[in-house]
Design a protein around this motif. Structure first.
Motif, PDB file in Angstrom:
ATOM      1  N   LEU A   1      36.370  38.664  41.746  1.00  0.00           N
ATOM      2  CA  LEU A   1      36.807  38.835  40.357  1.00  0.00           C
ATOM      3  C   LEU A   1      36.760  37.503  39.635  1.00  0.00           C
TER       4      LEU A   1
ATOM      5  N   ILE B   1      33.105  39.471  35.376  1.00  0.00           N
ATOM      6  CA  ILE B   1      34.348  40.201  35.631  1.00  0.00           C
ATOM      7  C   ILE B   1      34.443  40.631  37.082  1.00  0.00           C
TER       8      ILE B   1
ATOM      9  N   THR C   1      40.475  47.414  28.561  1.00  0.00           N
ATOM     10  CA  THR C   1      40.830  48.554  29.421  1.00  0.00           C
ATOM     11  C   THR C   1      39.622  49.450  29.667  1.00  0.00           C
TER      12      THR C   1
ATOM     13  N   THR D   1      36.471  48.571  29.570  1.00  0.00           N
ATOM     14  CA  THR D   1      35.551  47.838  30.446  1.00  0.00           C
ATOM     15  C   THR D   1      36.016  47.898  31.897  1.00  0.00           C
ATOM     16  N   ASN D   2      37.313  47.719  32.124  1.00  0.00           N
ATOM     17  CA  ASN D   2      37.840  47.762  33.486  1.00  0.00           C
ATOM     18  C   ASN D   2      37.707  49.154  34.100  1.00  0.00           C
ATOM     19  N   HIS D   3      37.872  50.208  33.298  1.00  0.00           N
ATOM     20  CA  HIS D   3      37.677  51.564  33.808  1.00  0.00           C
ATOM     21  C   HIS D   3      36.226  51.767  34.260  1.00  0.00           C
TER      22      HIS D   3
ATOM     23  N   SER E   1      35.578  49.582  37.490  1.00  0.00           N
ATOM     24  CA  SER E   1      36.279  50.104  38.669  1.00  0.00           C
ATOM     25  C   SER E   1      35.626  51.392  39.169  1.00  0.00           C
TER      26      SER E   1
ATOM     27  N   TRP F   1      42.787  37.354  30.907  1.00  0.00           N
ATOM     28  CA  TRP F   1      42.018  37.897  32.033  1.00  0.00           C
ATOM     29  C   TRP F   1      42.809  39.039  32.667  1.00  0.00           C
TER      30      TRP F   1
ATOM     31  N   PHE G   1      42.708  40.833  35.390  1.00  0.00           N
ATOM     32  CA  PHE G   1      42.315  41.093  36.777  1.00  0.00           C
ATOM     33  C   PHE G   1      43.276  42.061  37.464  1.00  0.00           C
TER      34      PHE G   1
ATOM     35  N   GLN H   1      44.928  44.549  36.118  1.00  0.00           N
ATOM     36  CA  GLN H   1      44.615  45.905  35.666  1.00  0.00           C
ATOM     37  C   GLN H   1      43.377  46.442  36.366  1.00  0.00           C
ATOM     38  N   LEU H   2      42.351  45.606  36.494  1.00  0.00           N
ATOM     39  CA  LEU H   2      41.137  46.037  37.183  1.00  0.00           C
ATOM     40  C   LEU H   2      41.441  46.379  38.635  1.00  0.00           C
TER      41      LEU H   2
END
Length: 384
Positions: free
Chosen positions: A193, A198, A250, A252-254, A257, A296, A298, A300-301
């Motif tokens: 990460l 990311i 959020t 982007t992280n979804h 992941s 950042w 991280f 949440q990701l």
């Protein structure tokens, strides 16, 4: 899992909900002051101290009083966990002293938990019946996605939080979904990460953060410009764009992941992540880099990867991140000079050259495999 539904109350119902939040949070502030003064943050002990006074003074029902006490106890438990993890800095630091020197406070519109005695759902008609200080509101409509509605009907359990955000009312409902048994991994997918990139996997896939970082820079410049202007129209724009940046992060992280978990599930591998707890306190960033470091997401990701992996039975392991950027994934030689720059890794011992984040993700993969073999992580008892 948490399901969010949007309430559609009438203006009168909205006023009753707003009055309920104000009353509950004023009561929570009083309870918090008592807890801080008495040093009592256990639920049973605190409830015996404040129950009668809060119920009569703030015009709350019995169950609303109990939920407010529980909310305060949970807040102090969270504070204690953050202090233990070092998230508020070391002992004696300004930030930690500020957190420890006063009672926890609650905004008047802060979220309030409701249990099944205060809130009932009718999934077929898409309505809820909810307790307020003005009486029970029946037939309050809500709307949500079809899959969320199915999850509510089949798995809703426990508390739901009433939230007022940007002029809209929401309920966040907890759903207990049975997870499949975790399978024994054939190998591991290491994930490094970072801020520039990311996430980078040991397969060599780099998910760059250039677009998100540019969006953050644009939003920061726009906020600074509007704050400097200070007119009513500028303030309206500031209100309209609030949380736009966090929503983009959020989303982007979804996406990232889901990509990681899908790749691991398809190849029968586990997922190896870095343990980055307390990294913001450990890293000394320059002034021009602090905004990027503290924005950042991280954690949440990592949370998104964990819950998505749990739903499909993919194991997730967190490993020590120390020196993963300086160690060669081929010969294990560790040297600060191996990291030529942000993007390049060149081993001084064996001569292996590769992308720095790919090398780090492969080290994470090796550490996860070693920890799994040693039994240093919780292997599934039901694994085939």
């Amino acid at each position: 899992m948490t399901v969010r539904v949007k309430l559609e109350p009438s203006p009168e119902q909205g006023d009753a909900l707003a009055a309920t939040l104000r009353a509950c949070n004023r009561a929570a502030n009083h309870i918090s002051q008592v807890a801080f003064a008495k040093g009592e943050v256990r639920r049973n002990g605190l409830q015996s101290l404040v129950y009668r006074h809060v119920k009569d003074e703030f015009d709350l029902g019995a169950q609303a009083t109990v939920r407010s006490v529980k909310k305060v106890c949970d807040a102090y438990a969270t504070l204690k966990a953050n202090l233990r993890a070092g998230n508020l800095g070391p002992k004696g630091s300004k930030r930690r002293n500020k957190a420890e020197s006063k009672p926890i406070g609650f905004r008047e519109d802060a979220a309030q938990p409701f249990d099944d005695r205060m809130l009932s759902w009718n999934a077929d008609n898409k309505t809820v019946s909810i307790w307020t200080t003005a009486g029970r509101l029946k037939g309050v409509g809500f709307r949500c996605a079809p899959d969320a509605l199915a999850m509510l009907a089949g798995y809703r359990q426990g508390e739901s939080d009433l939230v007022f955000r940007d002029g809209e009312w929401y309920l966040f409902a907890t759903c207990e979904i049975p997870a499949p048994p975790v399978t024994e991994p054939a190998d591991w997918l290491g994930v490094d990460l970072g801020i520039v990139n990311i996430a980078t996997t040991s397969d060599g896939r780099v998910m760059a953060g250039r677009g998100l970082n540019r969006h953050r820079a644009r939003m920061a410049a726009l906020r600074a410009k509007l704050q400097k202007k200070g007119t009513k129209s500028a303030k309206r724009v500031l209100k309209r764009i609030r949380r736009k940046e966090s929503r983009r992060a959020t989303e982007t992280n979804h996406i990232i992941s889901k990509t990681i978990v899908t790749a691991a599930e398809r190849t029968s591998r586990g997922i190896a992540l870095e343990d980055l707890t307390g990294i913001r306190e450990r890293v000394k960033a320059r002034k021009d880099q602090r905004y990027r470091l503290h924005s950042w997401a991280f954690a949440q990701l990592g949370a998104f990867v964990e819950y998505k992996a749990q739903r499909v039975g993919v194991p997730v392991v967190h490993v020590n991140a120390a020196y993963t950027s300086r160690q060669c994934s081929a010969c294990r030689h560790t040297n600060k000079q191996n990291r030529v720059d942000q993007a390049t890794f060149a081993c001084r011992a064996c001569g292996m050259t590769t992308h720095a984040d790919v090398n780090g993700s492969r080290n994470i993969r090796h550490r996860a495999a070693d920890a799994w073999k040693r039994g240093a992580v919780n292997a599934p008892t039901s694994a085939p």
